[in-house]
Structure formats: C-alpha cells, structure tokens
Design a protein around this motif. Sequence first.
Motif, short mmCIF file in Angstrom:
data_model
loop_
_atom_site.label_atom_id
_atom_site.label_comp_id
_atom_site.label_asym_id
_atom_site.label_seq_id
_atom_site.Cartn_x
_atom_site.Cartn_y
_atom_site.Cartn_z
N ARG A 59 0.79 -1.17 -0.13
CA ARG A 59 -0.04 -0.07 0.08
C ARG A 59 0.88 1.31 -0.08
O ARG A 59 1.75 1.31 0.96
N ARG A 60 0.87 2.04 -1.02
CA ARG A 60 1.62 3.27 -0.96
C ARG A 60 1.32 4.33 -0.07
O ARG A 60 0.22 4.39 0.51
N GLY A 61 2.37 4.97 0.21
CA GLY A 61 2.20 6.17 1.17
C GLY A 61 3.39 6.00 2.18
O GLY A 61 3.76 5.02 2.82
N PHE A 62 4.00 7.23 2.54
CA PHE A 62 4.83 7.37 3.49
C PHE A 62 4.43 6.63 4.70
O PHE A 62 5.13 5.97 5.55
N GLY A 63 3.20 7.03 5.39
CA GLY A 63 2.43 6.62 6.76
C GLY A 63 2.41 4.94 6.59
O GLY A 63 2.79 4.36 7.57
N ALA A 64 2.06 4.34 5.51
CA ALA A 64 1.94 3.06 5.33
C ALA A 64 3.35 2.32 5.63
O ALA A 64 3.25 1.33 6.18
N ALA A 65 4.45 2.85 4.79
CA ALA A 65 5.64 2.23 4.89
C ALA A 65 5.89 2.33 6.70
O ALA A 65 6.50 1.31 7.12
N CYS A 66 5.73 3.34 7.23
CA CYS A 66 6.38 3.64 8.46
C CYS A 66 5.42 2.92 9.61
O CYS A 66 6.12 1.94 10.31
N PHE A 67 4.24 2.61 9.07
CA PHE A 67 3.56 1.74 10.11
C PHE A 67 3.77 0.22 9.92
O PHE A 67 3.78 -0.51 11.05
N ALA A 68 4.04 -0.17 8.75
CA ALA A 68 4.50 -1.54 8.48
C ALA A 68 5.71 -1.63 9.33
O ALA A 68 5.72 -2.87 9.87
N GLY A 69 6.73 -0.85 9.22
CA GLY A 69 7.93 -1.10 9.82
C GLY A 69 7.86 -1.11 11.56
O GLY A 69 8.26 -1.88 12.28
N LEU A 70 6.78 -0.19 11.88
CA LEU A 70 6.49 -0.12 13.56
C LEU A 70 5.71 -1.55 13.75
O LEU A 70 6.12 -2.06 14.86
N GLN A 71 4.90 -2.09 12.77
CA GLN A 71 4.38 -3.43 13.41
C GLN A 71 5.51 -4.25 13.30
O GLN A 71 5.16 -5.42 14.16
N ALA A 72 6.56 -4.58 12.51
CA ALA A 72 7.54 -5.52 12.56
C ALA A 72 8.56 -5.31 13.84
O ALA A 72 9.11 -6.12 13.80
N ALA A 73 8.45 -4.16 14.31
CA ALA A 73 9.69 -4.02 15.13
C ALA A 73 9.33 -4.48 16.46
O ALA A 73 7.95 -4.99 16.81
N THR A 74 10.33 -4.89 17.28
CA THR A 74 10.24 -5.64 18.62
C THR A 74 11.00 -4.85 19.75
O THR A 74 10.73 -5.36 20.91
N ALA A 75 11.70 -4.11 19.52
CA ALA A 75 12.43 -3.38 20.31
C ALA A 75 11.84 -2.46 21.33
O ALA A 75 10.39 -2.11 21.01
N ASP A 76 11.99 -2.22 22.48
CA ASP A 76 11.30 -1.17 23.10
C ASP A 76 11.10 0.12 22.85
O ASP A 76 10.05 0.86 22.81
N VAL A 77 12.40 0.52 22.31
CA VAL A 77 12.28 1.86 21.59
C VAL A 77 12.53 1.87 20.03
O VAL A 77 13.01 1.00 19.62
N VAL A 78 11.64 2.74 19.10
CA VAL A 78 11.71 2.41 17.94
C VAL A 78 12.18 4.05 17.40
O VAL A 78 11.50 4.95 17.79
N CYS A 79 13.16 3.87 16.50
CA CYS A 79 13.21 5.15 15.70
C CYS A 79 12.75 5.06 14.27
O CYS A 79 12.73 3.99 13.69
N PHE A 80 12.56 6.38 13.61
CA PHE A 80 12.19 6.49 12.16
C PHE A 80 13.18 7.47 11.59
O PHE A 80 13.71 8.29 12.11
N MET A 81 13.63 7.16 10.45
CA MET A 81 14.37 8.00 9.74
C MET A 81 14.29 7.92 7.91
O MET A 81 14.11 6.86 7.72
N ASP A 82 14.32 8.99 7.48
CA ASP A 82 14.15 8.78 5.89
C ASP A 82 15.50 8.03 5.50
O ASP A 82 16.45 8.31 6.04
N CYS A 83 15.39 7.07 4.57
CA CYS A 83 16.57 6.42 3.85
C CYS A 83 17.20 6.93 2.70
O CYS A 83 17.19 6.27 1.60
N ASP A 84 17.26 8.36 2.55
CA ASP A 84 17.63 8.85 1.31
C ASP A 84 19.07 9.57 1.33
O ASP A 84 19.30 10.39 0.52
N GLY A 85 19.64 9.46 2.75
CA GLY A 85 20.99 10.05 2.87
C GLY A 85 20.86 11.41 3.36
O GLY A 85 22.07 12.07 3.33
N SER A 86 19.85 11.84 3.41
CA SER A 86 19.51 13.19 3.89
C SER A 86 19.83 13.29 5.50
O SER A 86 20.28 14.54 5.93
N LEU A 87 19.60 12.36 6.11
CA LEU A 87 19.88 12.32 7.53
C LEU A 87 20.93 11.19 7.99
O LEU A 87 20.91 10.13 6.99
N ASP A 88 21.60 11.24 8.71
CA ASP A 88 22.88 10.47 9.12
C ASP A 88 22.65 9.59 10.27
O ASP A 88 22.32 9.97 11.53
#
Length: 220
Positions: A59-88
């Motif tokens: 399902r297209r959309g930035f939020g859809a991708a972030c939510f799928a990642g969040l659902q797959a996460a298992t750690a207590d703390v979760v970070c998000f970041m764009d994967c385009d090299g704009s953030l280190d």
Amino acid sequence: MAETVVDVVLPVLDEVEALPWVLHRLPPGFEPIVADNGSSDGSAALARRLGARTVVEPRRGFGAACFAGLQAATADVVCFMDCDGSLDPADLPLVAGPVLEGRADLVLGARRTTGAGRAFPIHAQLANRALAAEVRRRTGARVTDLGPMRAARRRDLLALGVSDRRSGWPLEMVLRAAGAGWRVVEVPVPYRARLGRSKVTGTVRGTLRAVRDMRAVLHT
Ligand SMILES: Nc1nc2c(ncn2[C@@H]2O[C@H](COP(=O)(O)OP(=O)(O)OP(=O)(O)O)[C@@H](O)[C@H]2O)c(=O)[nH]1
Ligand SMILES: [Mg+2]
C-alpha cells in the motif's frame, strides 16, 4: 549504549543509491527495519542482501511504510528516519537518548541544513515552519520542525493510534502525542542533500500531495 537494541524503521521507495550508505552508518545497537513501499528499483532485494530485516508494504504512502515497519518492530524503543541519505544514522543516539533515559516520550530531530539550500528547499522549510507553529498553537509542544528522524517507545506509539497512512503520518503523530500529554522534545540534527532523485520536496506533484495530506490531518 552498545548492547541496547533500538529498532530503526527506514521507509523506502526506490532508494538503491542511498541504502548502502544508510545501512553502513547505523551505530552499534541500532537495528534496521527496511519498510519497502513497492520499490521498482530493487531496493528490497538490496536491503536483504545487505542483511537488513525487510518488510514489504504494497500500500503506497509514507505512513503506510512507517506503520508496517512499526508493526514489525520488537524493540522497546523505535526510531524512524528517511532512507535517502539526507539524515545520518550516526545521529540516531542523539534522538533515541532522551527516550532511552526516560526523559522524553517523543523526540524529534529538528533539521539543521549545512551548506547549499538544495537539501531543504525554501518552500518546504516555510511549510514545515508553519506546520510546527500550528502544532505549538494547538498543543503547546515546543517544536520548530516536523523532523523525520524520531524516537519513541514502541508500545506507546502503537497505542497512540496514528491513522494517516500517507504524508500526514508525521504531523498526526506529533499532534496526538502532544495531545495525550507526552513529553515531546526536539534535538537538532544535521540535514543535507539527499542521494538519488527527489520525490517530494523537489517536485511540484510531491509537494502538493504532501500539503493535501497535512491539511487533511489538520481538519479532522
Ligand atoms: N514520497 C514517498 N516516500 C516514501 C514512500 N514510501 C516510502 N518512502 C520513503 O520515505 C522517505 C521520505 O521520502 P522522501 O522522498 O525523502 O521525501 P522528502 O524528504 O520530503 O523529499 P525529497 O527528499 O526531496 O524526495 C524516503 O526514504 C522514501 O524512500 C511513499 O509512498 N512516498
Ligand atoms: Mg528526503
């Protein structure tokens, strides 16, 4: 903090140029979850080849991708970041730290550009500033940017019930978090020109779509 495992959700739409650099730069204790949003450039296969946990969200959309990642996460703390090299990824501990130490519930990396303006075009900066001002007005949260590098506790974030699955996801997350009394904290992070081709801020279509999605969040 070396043994602490923090999950890092990386929303990805056609980012083969940036993926190797981003994955390589993750500090110890920060584990990637690549949330591929139907890339056609082989991003998902590349991420797997590089050893990253990879989930595919058709399902297209930035939020859809972030939510799928969040659902797959298992750690207590979760970070998000764009994967385009704009953030280190090396800056992730700055953002995760206050959550890991129990001093904050949501940390936003406020983008600081260095060098030429191409990293963060002026229209995108102005739009972001206006949105941050609106968040301050509505919630009192002292934010100056809707930074895409973020950290929060996984369970709390799931319970927050962010419903937007497109470009409104980051704005809705901050509004809901501040509205729920979360301690929302900002830390400055460097922001530079992305690798690969711009999809949102560098294109008229992408910008208009983002504005529409954000408006929808503000008016619900
Ligand atoms: N635009 C967009 N990005 C997505 C989507 N799904 C995943 N992404 C990823 O989300 C991150 C942020 O998107 P970007 O395209 O960098 O958006 P931006 O930073 O506002 O604008 P540009 O960097 O100029 O394109 C990137 O890692 C994308 O690959 C999607 O449906 N749309
Ligand atoms: Mg970008």
